[in-house]
Design a protein around this motif. Structure first.
Motif, PDB file in Angstrom:
ATOM      1  N   TYR A   1       0.850  -1.194   0.000  1.00  0.00           N
ATOM      2  CA  TYR A   1       0.000   0.000   0.000  1.00  0.00           C
ATOM      3  C   TYR A   1       0.882   1.239   0.000  1.00  0.00           C
ATOM      4  N   LEU A   2       0.431   2.262  -0.734  1.00  0.00           N
ATOM      5  CA  LEU A   2       1.068   3.569  -0.735  1.00  0.00           C
ATOM      6  C   LEU A   2       0.247   4.540   0.103  1.00  0.00           C
ATOM      7  N   VAL A   3       0.933   5.450   0.764  1.00  0.00           N
ATOM      8  CA  VAL A   3       0.289   6.456   1.605  1.00  0.00           C
ATOM      9  C   VAL A   3       0.525   7.835   0.990  1.00  0.00           C
ATOM     10  N   GLY A   4      -0.573   8.588   0.743  1.00  0.00           N
ATOM     11  CA  GLY A   4      -0.401   9.969   0.292  1.00  0.00           C
ATOM     12  C   GLY A   4      -0.918  10.299  -1.074  1.00  0.00           C
TER      13      GLY A   4
ATOM     14  N   GLN B   1       3.916   9.580   0.346  1.00  0.00           N
ATOM     15  CA  GLN B   1       4.833   9.946   1.425  1.00  0.00           C
ATOM     16  C   GLN B   1       5.256   8.729   2.252  1.00  0.00           C
ATOM     17  N   GLY B   2       4.764   7.563   1.879  1.00  0.00           N
ATOM     18  CA  GLY B   2       5.110   6.360   2.625  1.00  0.00           C
ATOM     19  C   GLY B   2       4.526   5.125   1.972  1.00  0.00           C
ATOM     20  N   TYR B   3       4.920   3.974   2.467  1.00  0.00           N
ATOM     21  CA  TYR B   3       4.373   2.712   1.973  1.00  0.00           C
ATOM     22  C   TYR B   3       4.530   1.643   3.040  1.00  0.00           C
ATOM     23  N   ILE B   4       3.809   0.539   2.834  1.00  0.00           N
ATOM     24  CA  ILE B   4       3.938  -0.627   3.709  1.00  0.00           C
ATOM     25  C   ILE B   4       3.771  -1.881   2.861  1.00  0.00           C
TER      26      ILE B   4
END
Length: 389
Positions: A198-201, A206-209
């Protein structure tokens, strides 16, 4: 003295002989050897022969490692295996020594590895230089509710999707890898485990997991294989995302630093260390390693070193490290105020141990002034990496 022949694997018979040894040494199913060999590339394997028979070998990960905001060329050493019938003959030390001489001739400044035994690698000039810590946290203890940033599922997990975010976070973290393709494949490939990303932003991530879900000892857990955040908001959103799994998942685990800033966001001290590993680093080329590293901004300093190296004589002698404008310049000579063996330079270089700690352990001899200067020069974040190879 036993006569050994060292060299790169260059044909199928050498590859097959080395594969048999490594599979036996590491309890590795033989059927998976071709996948491992091809992922790393046969050109990155090295053998040691005795009487024209492969008796030991290893593989090299050609990549970089971040120190002081600079990516420095590094050879990761992995899968060091010695056939049982020649153990105790000095084959392991010969294999590592010859590898280091090759790396020096190629002007590669650093080498890093995870040791199965400390004695062998310390003898070869490696030393403890960073950590890899396995943290576990009960998910219902996270209790964050920040959903201000969008989270989007990634259907096709590829390095280029995550690489820019990773590098933005990693380049300010001493010890993090400047990953090659094989390391990225290790992030995504976990045998039969389903891996989610998953990507954040939204449009400007601005981030991922990247993680899997599994049941272990009758408990459901989320195992994070990799994650990164470039803003505080992304960190809050990632922990909220994890917390939102609490109806089905009881625990989350990840690999991080022994001093992990994600822990600052937890309301209580519910995180526990499940495992701690220390990786080793070797300074292969003293001049190159010191000159390519980044240093604290605004610092003007000069450190006089006296270094001893039993394997690479080019590293022996007195050196002056002059730091200015975040860069280092090295010249031969000087007063040799800070005396140390090559292995002790590794944790000083990475910042894993302070100069004072190394002095207390008897690894360096120095005046108080030299210790103070070295502390300023090698100041930075505690060195760690999430990757294993």
């Amino acid at each position: 003295m036993t006569n050994f022949e060292f060299g790169p694997v260059s044909d199928s018979l050498e590859a097959e002989g080395l594969g048999e040894i490594l599979c036996q040494c590491f309890l590795f199913p033989g059927k998976l050897w071709p996948l491992y060999r091809d992922r790393l590339g046969v050109e990155n394997f090295r053998f040691l022969k005795q009487d024209d028979k492969v008796v030991a070998g290893l593989t090299l990960y050609q990549m970089g490692q971040w120190f002081g905001g600079e990516s420095i060329q590094m050879a990761g050493v992995a899968a060091v295996g010695v056939s049982p019938e020649v153990r105790g003959s000095g084959a392991g030390f010969e294999l590592i020594s010859q590898t280091l001489k090759e790396l020096y001739s190629q002007k590669i400044p650093l080498s890093t590895l995870y040791p199965a035994t400390q004695r062998l690698y310390r003898k070869a000039g490696y030393e403890q230089a960073g950590s890899r810590c396995l943290w576990e946290v009960p998910i219902d203890s996270i209790r964050l509710h920040d959903r201000s940033l969008e989270v989007v599922a990634v259907k096709k997990l590829e390095a280029q999707v995550f690489q820019d975010i990773y590098n933005q976070a990693a380049n300010q973290t001493n010890g993090n890898l400047d990953r090659n393709q094989a390391i990225w494949e290790n992030v995504f490939d976990h045998n039969e485990d389903e891996v989610y990303g998953y990507l954040v932003g939204g449009e400007n991530p601005q981030g991922y997991i990247i993680f899997s879900q599994k049941t272990v000892n009758h408990q459901n857990l989320m195992e994070i294989w990799d994650w990164a955040a470039t803003t505080p908001a992304a960190r809050h959103r990632l922990l909220t995302f994890i917390s939102d799994h609490r109806s089905q998942i009881q625990k989350v685990i990840w690999r991080g630093s022994v001093i992990d800033s994600f822990l600052l966001l937890l309301p209580e001290q519910t995180a526990k260390v499940a495992q701690l590993e220390l990786w080793f680093l070797r300074i292969v080329d003293v001049v190159s390693a010191l000159e390519k590293r980044g240093y604290p901004e605004g610092l003007e300093a000069e450190l006089h070193l006296a270094i001893s190296d039993d394997i690479l004589p080019e590293n022996n002698g007195n050196f002056i490290l002059s730091v200015s404008g975040k860069k280092g310049q090295v010249s031969k000579g000087g007063k040799g105020d800070l005396k140390l063996q090559i292995n002790a330079l590794a944790p000083l270089y990475t910042g894993f141990y302070t100069p004072y700690q190394l002095q207390q352990a008897g690894h360096i001899e120095a005046s108080n002034q030299s210790l103070s200067i070295a502390s300023q020069i090698f100041a930075g974040s505690p060195s760690w990496m999430p990757d294993f190879f």
